[in-house]
Design an enzyme around this catalytic site. Structure first.
Site, PDB file in Angstrom:
ATOM      1  N   GLU A 119       0.843  -1.211   0.000  1.00 55.94           N
ATOM      2  CA  GLU A 119       0.000   0.000   0.000  1.00 55.94           C
ATOM      3  C   GLU A 119       0.874   1.256   0.000  1.00 55.94           C
ATOM      4  OE1 GLU A 119      -3.060  -0.214  -0.546  1.00 55.94           O
ATOM      5  OE2 GLU A 119      -3.888  -2.021   0.376  1.00 55.94           O
ATOM      6  N   HIS A 142      -2.222   1.592   8.516  1.00 58.15           N
ATOM      7  CA  HIS A 142      -3.362   0.931   7.890  1.00 58.15           C
ATOM      8  C   HIS A 142      -3.501  -0.410   8.583  1.00 58.15           C
ATOM      9  CE1 HIS A 142      -5.899  -1.302   5.246  1.00 58.15           C
ATOM     10  NE2 HIS A 142      -4.916  -2.108   4.881  1.00 58.15           N
ATOM     11  N   HIS A 144      -6.625  -3.722  10.000  1.00 61.24           N
ATOM     12  CA  HIS A 144      -7.881  -4.407   9.692  1.00 61.24           C
ATOM     13  C   HIS A 144      -8.679  -4.700  10.973  1.00 61.24           C
ATOM     14  CE1 HIS A 144      -5.606  -6.358   5.980  1.00 61.24           C
ATOM     15  NE2 HIS A 144      -5.807  -5.063   5.813  1.00 61.24           N
ATOM     16  N   HIS A 214     -12.493  -3.519   4.039  1.00 61.83           N
ATOM     17  CA  HIS A 214     -11.061  -3.792   4.011  1.00 61.83           C
ATOM     18  C   HIS A 214     -10.376  -3.378   5.320  1.00 61.83           C
ATOM     19  CE1 HIS A 214      -6.964  -3.302   1.740  1.00 61.83           C
ATOM     20  NE2 HIS A 214      -6.815  -3.714   2.970  1.00 61.83           N
TER      21      HIS A 214
HETATM   22  O1  2HA Z   1      -0.206  -5.103   3.600  1.00 64.30           O
HETATM   23  O2  2HA Z   1      -3.171  -4.853   4.417  1.00 64.30           O
HETATM   24  O3  2HA Z   1      -3.988  -3.719   2.194  1.00 64.30           O
HETATM   25  C1  2HA Z   1      -1.309  -5.895   3.514  1.00 64.30           C
HETATM   26  C2  2HA Z   1      -2.529  -5.081   3.430  1.00 64.30           C
HETATM   27  C3  2HA Z   1      -2.911  -4.563   2.118  1.00 64.30           C
HETATM   28 ZN    ZN Z   2      -5.119  -4.017   4.099  1.00 62.57          ZN
END
Ligand code: 2HA
Ligand code: ZN
Length: 267
Positions: A119, A142, A144, A214
């Site tokens: 990313e 970033h 999840h 995502h």
């Molecule tokens: O790096 O989360 O969006 C792995 C991720 C891609």
């Molecule tokens: Zn991701």
């Protein structure tokens, strides 16, 4: 081999923070396999010796042109690397990159030739935006989070500020510590430049942005502050989900109570 962190305590301290947050992301269950990524603008810690360091990789395209990043250096988690490994051995699972003068490509300079996050276009676009904003923000994450990602599977929550209002109303801290709320970016291909562009457009209004189905992206002065905002939002989501699983819809704090908080804390 000598590490770039040797005799550079300020730079080492930033990498320590990244490792600490990487551990939290894993412990929270937000970082399965290689999920998520972290980047920090470390340009302020760069000295002449670092500037002279030769590249240890070929030059790779960023995928977009970011003039604001001329002369900048970043520490980034490596692509396909695990967050839990970044926590224990940051310099083996991440690397320092230098943006080339064309502002469209980069090279790796230390410690190992670990290719940065998939990313990268989104991360570097966020950094370019942070520089343009001039607020001294240096970090992007970033990740999840299960609860927040689950909520984006409900189309109702994707409407502008519906999720923000709901999460604010779950516990006063959310309104106080995430005062801009949560922006929504409709689903886009992971790692794409379109996702990067939609992310920085959403950052005009928010410090935390949800990628539909995502994950989230958050920015801040350092990686602790970026992480804290996601943590606060996830706590609010947990309260909502816990109430729903107990069989009722949580009443939430009232608009008056939220406005009172806004006035009291000058949000
Ligand atoms: O790096 O989360 O969006 C792995 C991720 C891609
Ligand atoms: Zn991701």
């Amino acid at each position: 081999m000598k590490s770039i962190l040797e005799n550079r305590p300020a730079l080492a301290a930033e990498i320590d923070k990244v490792a600490e947050v990487a551990g939290y992301l894993w412990q929270k269950g937000w970082a399965e396999r290689n999920g998520g990524n972290i980047s920090v603008n470390v340009t302020e810690h760069v000295d002449d010796e670092i500037r002279r360091m030769p590249a240890i990789s070929e030059r790779f395209p960023i995928g977009t042109v970011l003039p604001a990043l001329k002369g900048c250096y970043f520490f980034c988690k490596g692509t396909n690397r695990r967050m839990r490994d970044l926590a224990r051995r940051p310099m083996e699972n991440g690397s320092v990159i230098r943006i080339a003068d064309d502002c469209a490509s980069y090279e790796i300079i230390a410690d190992a030739a670990v290719k940065p996050t998939s990313e990268l276009a989104a991360h570097l676009s966020m950094h370019a935006k942070m520089i343009a904003d001039g607020k001294g923000y240096k970090a992007a994450v970033h990740t999840h989070p299960i609860d927040l990602v689950a909520m984006t599977h409900n189309p109702e929550f994707l409407k502008k500020d519906v999720l923000t209002e709901l999460l604010w109303s779950m516990i006063p801290e959310t309104r106080a510590f995430c005062p801009k709320g949560l922006g929504i970016v409709p689903y886009k291909m992971p790692s794409s430049v379109e996702l990067a562009e939609a992310t920085i457009a959403a950052l005009e209004e928010y410090d935390v942005v949800m990628w539909e189905k995502h994950g989230v992206c958050a920015v801040g002065p350092d990686i602790f502050e970026a992480f804290d905002q996601v943590d606060v939002l996830s706590k609010a989501a947990q309260i909502y989900l816990t109430a729903r699983s107990m069989g009722f819809r949580p009443s939430g704090t009232t608009r008056e109570q939220m406005d009172e908080l806004q006035r009291a804390f000058d949000l």
